[in-house]
Motif scaffolding. Sequence first.
Motif, PDB file in Angstrom:
ATOM      1  N   LEU A   2      70.758   9.343  -5.164  1.00  0.00           N
ATOM      2  CA  LEU A   2      70.328   7.954  -5.025  1.00  0.00           C
ATOM      3  C   LEU A   2      68.798   7.843  -5.082  1.00  0.00           C
ATOM      4  O   LEU A   2      68.254   6.914  -5.689  1.00  0.00           O
ATOM      5  CB  LEU A   2      70.851   7.381  -3.711  1.00  0.00           C
ATOM      6  N   ARG A   3      68.111   8.811  -4.480  1.00  0.00           N
ATOM      7  CA  ARG A   3      66.646   8.793  -4.534  1.00  0.00           C
ATOM      8  C   ARG A   3      66.147   8.958  -5.967  1.00  0.00           C
ATOM      9  O   ARG A   3      65.186   8.301  -6.382  1.00  0.00           O
ATOM     10  CB  ARG A   3      66.078   9.898  -3.651  1.00  0.00           C
ATOM     11  N   ASN A   4      66.793   9.821  -6.723  1.00  0.00           N
ATOM     12  CA  ASN A   4      66.387   9.998  -8.118  1.00  0.00           C
ATOM     13  C   ASN A   4      66.602   8.721  -8.926  1.00  0.00           C
ATOM     14  O   ASN A   4      65.771   8.355  -9.765  1.00  0.00           O
ATOM     15  CB  ASN A   4      67.160  11.156  -8.738  1.00  0.00           C
ATOM     16  N   LEU A   5      67.719   8.067  -8.674  1.00  0.00           N
ATOM     17  CA  LEU A   5      67.978   6.803  -9.381  1.00  0.00           C
ATOM     18  C   LEU A   5      66.956   5.735  -9.002  1.00  0.00           C
ATOM     19  O   LEU A   5      66.486   4.973  -9.849  1.00  0.00           O
ATOM     20  CB  LEU A   5      69.401   6.327  -9.087  1.00  0.00           C
ATOM     21  N   GLU A   6      66.614   5.655  -7.730  1.00  0.00           N
ATOM     22  CA  GLU A   6      65.623   4.676  -7.297  1.00  0.00           C
ATOM     23  C   GLU A   6      64.252   4.968  -7.890  1.00  0.00           C
ATOM     24  O   GLU A   6      63.518   4.048  -8.284  1.00  0.00           O
ATOM     25  CB  GLU A   6      65.538   4.666  -5.772  1.00  0.00           C
ATOM     26  N   VAL A  58      57.252   7.052  -5.365  1.00  0.00           N
ATOM     27  CA  VAL A  58      57.186   8.346  -6.034  1.00  0.00           C
ATOM     28  C   VAL A  58      55.784   8.923  -5.861  1.00  0.00           C
ATOM     29  O   VAL A  58      54.802   8.193  -5.661  1.00  0.00           O
ATOM     30  CB  VAL A  58      57.528   8.226  -7.542  1.00  0.00           C
ATOM     31  N   ARG A  59      55.696  10.248  -5.949  1.00  0.00           N
ATOM     32  CA  ARG A  59      54.421  10.967  -5.873  1.00  0.00           C
ATOM     33  C   ARG A  59      54.378  12.003  -6.985  1.00  0.00           C
ATOM     34  O   ARG A  59      55.408  12.584  -7.343  1.00  0.00           O
ATOM     35  CB  ARG A  59      54.246  11.653  -4.515  1.00  0.00           C
ATOM     36  N   GLY A  60      53.185  12.234  -7.509  1.00  0.00           N
ATOM     37  CA  GLY A  60      53.044  13.236  -8.552  1.00  0.00           C
ATOM     38  C   GLY A  60      51.686  13.140  -9.214  1.00  0.00           C
ATOM     39  O   GLY A  60      50.847  12.292  -8.879  1.00  0.00           O
ATOM     40  N   ASP A  61      51.453  14.029 -10.177  1.00  0.00           N
ATOM     41  CA  ASP A  61      50.202  14.041 -10.935  1.00  0.00           C
ATOM     42  C   ASP A  61      50.333  13.151 -12.161  1.00  0.00           C
ATOM     43  O   ASP A  61      51.427  12.979 -12.723  1.00  0.00           O
ATOM     44  CB  ASP A  61      49.857  15.469 -11.370  1.00  0.00           C
ATOM     45  N   PRO A 112      53.894   2.895  -5.129  1.00  0.00           N
ATOM     46  CA  PRO A 112      54.829   2.242  -4.211  1.00  0.00           C
ATOM     47  C   PRO A 112      56.097   1.811  -4.922  1.00  0.00           C
ATOM     48  O   PRO A 112      56.173   1.771  -6.160  1.00  0.00           O
ATOM     49  CB  PRO A 112      54.030   1.050  -3.698  1.00  0.00           C
ATOM     50  N   ALA A 113      57.071   1.462  -4.132  1.00  0.00           N
ATOM     51  CA  ALA A 113      58.322   0.947  -4.688  1.00  0.00           C
ATOM     52  C   ALA A 113      58.174  -0.520  -5.045  1.00  0.00           C
ATOM     53  O   ALA A 113      57.406  -1.261  -4.427  1.00  0.00           O
ATOM     54  CB  ALA A 113      59.459   1.135  -3.681  1.00  0.00           C
ATOM     55  N   ALA A 114      58.891  -0.941  -6.052  1.00  0.00           N
ATOM     56  CA  ALA A 114      58.891  -2.344  -6.446  1.00  0.00           C
ATOM     57  C   ALA A 114      59.813  -3.133  -5.522  1.00  0.00           C
ATOM     58  O   ALA A 114      60.751  -2.577  -4.936  1.00  0.00           O
ATOM     59  CB  ALA A 114      59.358  -2.483  -7.897  1.00  0.00           C
ATOM     60  N   PRO A 115      59.558  -4.420  -5.361  1.00  0.00           N
ATOM     61  CA  PRO A 115      60.470  -5.239  -4.551  1.00  0.00           C
ATOM     62  C   PRO A 115      61.871  -5.231  -5.146  1.00  0.00           C
ATOM     63  O   PRO A 115      62.049  -5.161  -6.368  1.00  0.00           O
ATOM     64  CB  PRO A 115      59.838  -6.636  -4.618  1.00  0.00           C
ATOM     65  N   GLU A 116      62.853  -5.296  -4.283  1.00  0.00           N
ATOM     66  CA  GLU A 116      64.235  -5.281  -4.768  1.00  0.00           C
ATOM     67  C   GLU A 116      64.529  -6.561  -5.532  1.00  0.00           C
ATOM     68  O   GLU A 116      64.218  -7.656  -5.066  1.00  0.00           O
ATOM     69  CB  GLU A 116      65.200  -5.146  -3.585  1.00  0.00           C
TER      70      GLU A 116
END
Length: 317
Positions: free
Chosen positions: A140-144, A152-155, A277-281
């Motif tokens: 579920l986290r991967n889909l989100e 998400v975090r990354g380079d 950040p995450a987008a609003p639902e």
Amino acid sequence: MSEQQRAGRQRSAGRGDDPGESRRIYTPDFLTELFRNPLDPGYADAAARRAQTGQPARPGWSVGPVSLTVVLLLGFLFAVAYRQTVAEEPGRAQARSGLVAQIKQRQGETDALSVRADELREEVNRQREAALGGTQAARLRNLEASTGLGRVRGDGVVVRLADGPAGQDSLSGANVGPSQVLYSDLQWVANDLWDAGAEAISINGQRLTATSTIRSAGQAILVGFRPVTGPYEVSAIGPDSMRKRYESSRSALTMRKVAQDTGLSFGVRDADDLTLPAAPEPRLRYAEPAVSPSASGSVGDAPSGSGTSPSPSGGGR
């Protein structure tokens, strides 16, 4: 021809047949003659003809009673309009101040609600992971993350755009406004970053999803429904080759040319450990078939020949 005859001709050329009439003596120095006799000879001839014929000179401009009345009326109207404008200025300033205060209050309330929504979303995610278990929660986290609904975090890379300084028009020399970043520039940059392999993109902290829009509303640029202001930072998380591929994209080459010509700021840099950040639902809508009652009043199939089309309803998650 003798010297005396030449001198006589020169003296006779300097005056007319009439001893009382003076003629203009043309000299090689045109500017000196122009300043010495600025009036065209035609004006002097016209004045002489009027004096000989006894024609009166043209009357000057005069103001009649009607013109004077119109001038006084216009002056009175301008005075009344000016007085009314000055009298209403405090009321307009007060109304403007009230609107500015309301806008700031609403913005503060919106920011507080956004923070609260993020906190509740984090709490929901923790409760959901505890209920689903390891494998399902990870899926579920991967889909989100791929749909933009999860943080998400990354380079990755950061593309920065900013309005240029105010300058002068090259033709008129008048002061002109700064070269501004357009919403289409942000659209172009985001699309080329997706094409370069970006896995997640945000603009000034606003996460992009499949339903996000980048558009203009007057002088403002909206990402989704939130306004963003310059300088604009388009952050993207993706593979190591993303920057090299983006540097050769059409938007990067064009924006560098625009920055060189207009002074607009454009730059691309690597960024380690980015957090988007995450987008609003989103508010989802579901299509439902339209049901037509039969002649007997019972719900059944629609009559032959009458087609039905699904209509959207305002259902939510």
